[in-house]
Design a protein around this motif. Structure first.
Motif, short mmCIF file in Angstrom:
data_model
loop_
_atom_site.label_atom_id
_atom_site.label_comp_id
_atom_site.label_asym_id
_atom_site.label_seq_id
_atom_site.Cartn_x
_atom_site.Cartn_y
_atom_site.Cartn_z
N UNK A 171 0.72 -1.07 0.08
CA UNK A 171 -0.09 -0.07 0.25
C UNK A 171 0.78 1.23 -0.07
N UNK A 172 2.19 1.20 0.17
CA UNK A 172 3.30 2.28 0.18
C UNK A 172 2.71 3.26 1.39
N UNK A 173 2.30 2.73 2.63
CA UNK A 173 1.96 3.44 3.66
C UNK A 173 3.21 3.36 4.79
N UNK A 174 3.04 4.05 5.68
CA UNK A 174 4.08 4.06 6.77
C UNK A 174 5.43 4.07 6.31
N UNK A 175 5.82 5.04 5.33
CA UNK A 175 6.99 5.01 4.69
C UNK A 175 8.29 5.47 5.74
N UNK A 176 8.02 6.00 6.83
CA UNK A 176 8.90 6.53 7.85
C UNK A 176 9.50 5.33 8.57
N UNK A 177 8.80 4.23 8.45
CA UNK A 177 9.68 2.80 8.75
C UNK A 177 10.88 2.32 8.20
#
Length: 99
Positions: free
Chosen positions: A47-53
């Motif tokens: 989903x290309x979410x939480x990219x800070x990880x």
């Protein structure tokens, strides 16, 4: 003379123990970074979410490895010589003066 050798052994043991503790701590932090990257890949990558990880995981994963290398490599790179040999092998001849 015997007590001095015992003190040196105790100091060497403490240094080795400190290296072991630092190495294990670096390993645990690096594994935690690998888990963060793996969790992001498994859960959030499609989903290309939480990219800070991603950068956080890379910092956790790579920084301890680099720190361990900087702590361990200098011990392997220094030449170990006997004190007797060191004075004779590194002695520079004194040049003769021309009269």
């Amino acid at each position: 003379m015997g007590s001095n050798e015992g003190e040196e052994n105790g100091e060497n043991r403490r240094i080795r123990r400190a290296y072991l503790v630092v190495s294990l701590l670096c390993l645990v932090i690096s594994v935690a970074g690998g888990f963060v990257l793996g969790w992001w890949l498994y859960k959030y990558h499609p989903k290309n979410k939480q990219l800070w990880m991603v950068p956080f995981g890379f910092v956790l994963f790579l920084t301890p490895i680099i720190c361990c290398l900087f702590l361990i490599l200098p011990d392997f790179c220094t030449a170990k010589t006997d004190p007797v040999d060191a004075t004779s092998s590194f002695h520079h001849p004194v040049p003769k003066r021309l009269a």
